[in-house]
Design a protein around this motif. Structure first.
Motif, PDB file in Angstrom:
ATOM      1  N   ILE A   6     -22.952 -94.241 -20.907  1.00 57.79           N
ATOM      2  CA  ILE A   6     -24.233 -93.801 -21.468  1.00 57.79           C
ATOM      3  C   ILE A   6     -24.280 -94.183 -22.939  1.00 57.79           C
ATOM      4  O   ILE A   6     -23.409 -93.784 -23.718  1.00 57.79           O
ATOM      5  N   ARG A   7     -25.281 -94.965 -23.316  1.00 57.19           N
ATOM      6  CA  ARG A   7     -25.437 -95.283 -24.736  1.00 57.19           C
ATOM      7  C   ARG A   7     -25.697 -93.989 -25.514  1.00 57.19           C
ATOM      8  O   ARG A   7     -26.512 -93.164 -25.112  1.00 57.19           O
ATOM      9  N   GLY A   8     -24.964 -93.823 -26.611  1.00 57.31           N
ATOM     10  CA  GLY A   8     -25.129 -92.618 -27.422  1.00 57.31           C
ATOM     11  C   GLY A   8     -24.429 -91.402 -26.864  1.00 57.31           C
ATOM     12  O   GLY A   8     -24.726 -90.273 -27.284  1.00 57.31           O
ATOM     13  N   LYS A   9     -23.477 -91.591 -25.947  1.00 60.51           N
ATOM     14  CA  LYS A   9     -22.798 -90.473 -25.299  1.00 60.51           C
ATOM     15  C   LYS A   9     -22.256 -89.465 -26.317  1.00 60.51           C
ATOM     16  O   LYS A   9     -21.570 -89.830 -27.270  1.00 60.51           O
ATOM     17  N   GLY A  10     -22.574 -88.191 -26.106  1.00 60.18           N
ATOM     18  CA  GLY A  10     -22.119 -87.125 -26.974  1.00 60.18           C
ATOM     19  C   GLY A  10     -23.190 -86.585 -27.887  1.00 60.18           C
ATOM     20  O   GLY A  10     -23.042 -85.490 -28.435  1.00 60.18           O
ATOM     21  N   LEU A  11     -24.267 -87.356 -28.058  1.00 57.72           N
ATOM     22  CA  LEU A  11     -25.377 -86.926 -28.919  1.00 57.72           C
ATOM     23  C   LEU A  11     -26.668 -87.000 -28.105  1.00 57.72           C
ATOM     24  O   LEU A  11     -27.327 -88.038 -28.058  1.00 57.72           O
ATOM     25  N   LEU A  21     -23.398 -84.319 -36.618  1.00 63.87           N
ATOM     26  CA  LEU A  21     -22.065 -83.753 -36.427  1.00 63.87           C
ATOM     27  C   LEU A  21     -22.148 -82.353 -35.836  1.00 63.87           C
ATOM     28  O   LEU A  21     -21.341 -81.978 -34.976  1.00 63.87           O
ATOM     29  N   GLU A  22     -23.140 -81.591 -36.271  1.00 62.79           N
ATOM     30  CA  GLU A  22     -23.363 -80.269 -35.683  1.00 62.79           C
ATOM     31  C   GLU A  22     -23.713 -80.408 -34.201  1.00 62.79           C
ATOM     32  O   GLU A  22     -23.214 -79.659 -33.357  1.00 62.79           O
ATOM     33  N   GLU A  23     -24.574 -81.361 -33.917  1.00 64.82           N
ATOM     34  CA  GLU A  23     -24.957 -81.596 -32.517  1.00 64.82           C
ATOM     35  C   GLU A  23     -23.752 -82.022 -31.690  1.00 64.82           C
ATOM     36  O   GLU A  23     -23.569 -81.573 -30.548  1.00 64.82           O
ATOM     37  N   LEU A  24     -22.940 -82.907 -32.232  1.00 64.46           N
ATOM     38  CA  LEU A  24     -21.751 -83.398 -31.535  1.00 64.46           C
ATOM     39  C   LEU A  24     -20.825 -82.259 -31.138  1.00 64.46           C
ATOM     40  O   LEU A  24     -20.240 -82.256 -30.055  1.00 64.46           O
ATOM     41  N   HIS A  25     -20.719 -81.276 -32.012  1.00 65.50           N
ATOM     42  CA  HIS A  25     -19.832 -80.136 -31.755  1.00 65.50           C
ATOM     43  C   HIS A  25     -20.559 -78.979 -31.068  1.00 65.50           C
ATOM     44  O   HIS A  25     -19.994 -77.890 -30.914  1.00 65.50           O
ATOM     45  N   GLY A  26     -21.820 -79.222 -30.679  1.00 68.78           N
ATOM     46  CA  GLY A  26     -22.562 -78.214 -29.942  1.00 68.78           C
ATOM     47  C   GLY A  26     -23.059 -77.073 -30.778  1.00 68.78           C
ATOM     48  O   GLY A  26     -23.365 -75.993 -30.250  1.00 68.78           O
ATOM     49  N   ASN A  27     -23.181 -77.302 -32.094  1.00 64.97           N
ATOM     50  CA  ASN A  27     -23.588 -76.216 -32.987  1.00 64.97           C
ATOM     51  C   ASN A  27     -24.952 -76.420 -33.610  1.00 64.97           C
ATOM     52  O   ASN A  27     -25.338 -75.678 -34.511  1.00 64.97           O
ATOM     53  N   ASN A  28     -25.661 -77.450 -33.174  1.00 63.62           N
ATOM     54  CA  ASN A  28     -26.939 -77.736 -33.841  1.00 63.62           C
ATOM     55  C   ASN A  28     -27.954 -76.625 -33.576  1.00 63.62           C
ATOM     56  O   ASN A  28     -28.113 -76.145 -32.468  1.00 63.62           O
TER      57      ASN A  28
END
Length: 282
Positions: free
Chosen positions: A235-240, A263-270
């Protein structure tokens, strides 16, 4: 390494990619799709480490889709092959860390960026190993859009003609070529059948599933006397989620504030939904 350890390293590598996506940017979406492949290869499959980079018995990895080099930089940094501090030199004039691989960087085997070039380089190395009766493994990572280059298919024909079963082409099948979907530009499917018709031994897996990666690479070589091809659906952009599978997220140059949001989104905190309106395309 076990699955939990692999996932932790992959998360760290994705963080490096996000941080490289500013002050000039990088090919963020494509790099994120290749992370799990590269992390698994370096940790659980290839005989490559900080101490054997010049050893003639080492394995080889060639990143033909060179614009994914942030994923490779991040992996090399996490494994101690490249100093993490050097990542801050990205696109500066006092280092060789930029948009494509450069052999001045530890662990980079060959310059790349001209798509369709490295499959032939990789088969040359694999042929030399065969002639020396060596046991080294040779991996070449290609993008799916890169397969529009005829030189890729010529390399497959030659590799099979010389029975290079020590060579594996890994296809990062993220369904995008630059800023358009592959199947809307020059359709590639059915890929499995095409590779088989050219004589390769082919497997297809989920390129983000470490269990599937382990099963696939444990079967290497897939067939005696034939080139190995692994199609890894990614998946292009996997993780975000905010940039996943978006045509406009091929190359990104985010502001410092946007990087922190990601970075917040990546760690699930956005706490703020990141949309095409809040993330600027540059």
């Amino acid at each position: 390494m076990n699955k939990q350890e692999l996932e932790k390293i992959a998360l760290n590598v994705r963080e490096h990619i996000v941080r490289l996506s500013t002050d000039g940017g990088c090919f963020t979406g494509a790099s994120l799709s290749a992370v799990d492949l590269i992390v698994y290869l370096y940790t659980n499959f290839l005989n490559i480490n900080a101490h054997n980079l010049k050893d003639e018995n080492r394995d080889y990895l060639f990143l033909s889709k060179g614009h994914d080099v942030p994923a490779l930089y991040g992996t090399l940094a996490e494994l101690g092959i490249l100093e993490k501090e050097r990542l801050a030199n990205h696109l500066t004039t006092n280092d060789h860390i930029y948009w494509h691989p450069n052999t001045h960087i530890p662990g980079i085997e060959f310059h790349s960026g001209s798509l369709g070039h490295l499959p032939s380089v990789a088969l040359g190395v694999a042929m030399d190993i065969k002639m020396r009766k060596g046991s080294n493994k040779v991996i070449c990572i290609l993008g799916d859009g890169e397969l529009n280059e005829g030189s890729c298919w010529e390399a497959i024909l030659v590799a099979n003609a010389y029975e290079l079963d020590n060579l594996l082409f890994v296809i990062d099948r993220n369904q995008f070529q630059a800023n358009v979907r592959t199947e809307e530009l020059i359709p590639l499917e059915p890929l499995h059948n095409k590779f088989t018709a050219f004589g390769a031994a082919v497997s297809r897996i989920n390129g983000h599933d470490f269990d599937e990666l382990h099963k696939a690479f444990s079967r290497f070589p897939f067939s005696k006397g034939r080139l190995n091809v692994l199609i890894a659906d990614t998946i292009r952009g996997k993780g975000l989620p905010s940039i996943q599978e978006r045509a406009d997220r091929w190359f990104c140059n985010f502001s410092a504030g946007e990087v922190e949001q990601l970075l917040e989104e990546l760690h699930g905190n956005n706490k703020t939904e990141l949309t095409s309106e809040t993330l600027i395309v540059r």
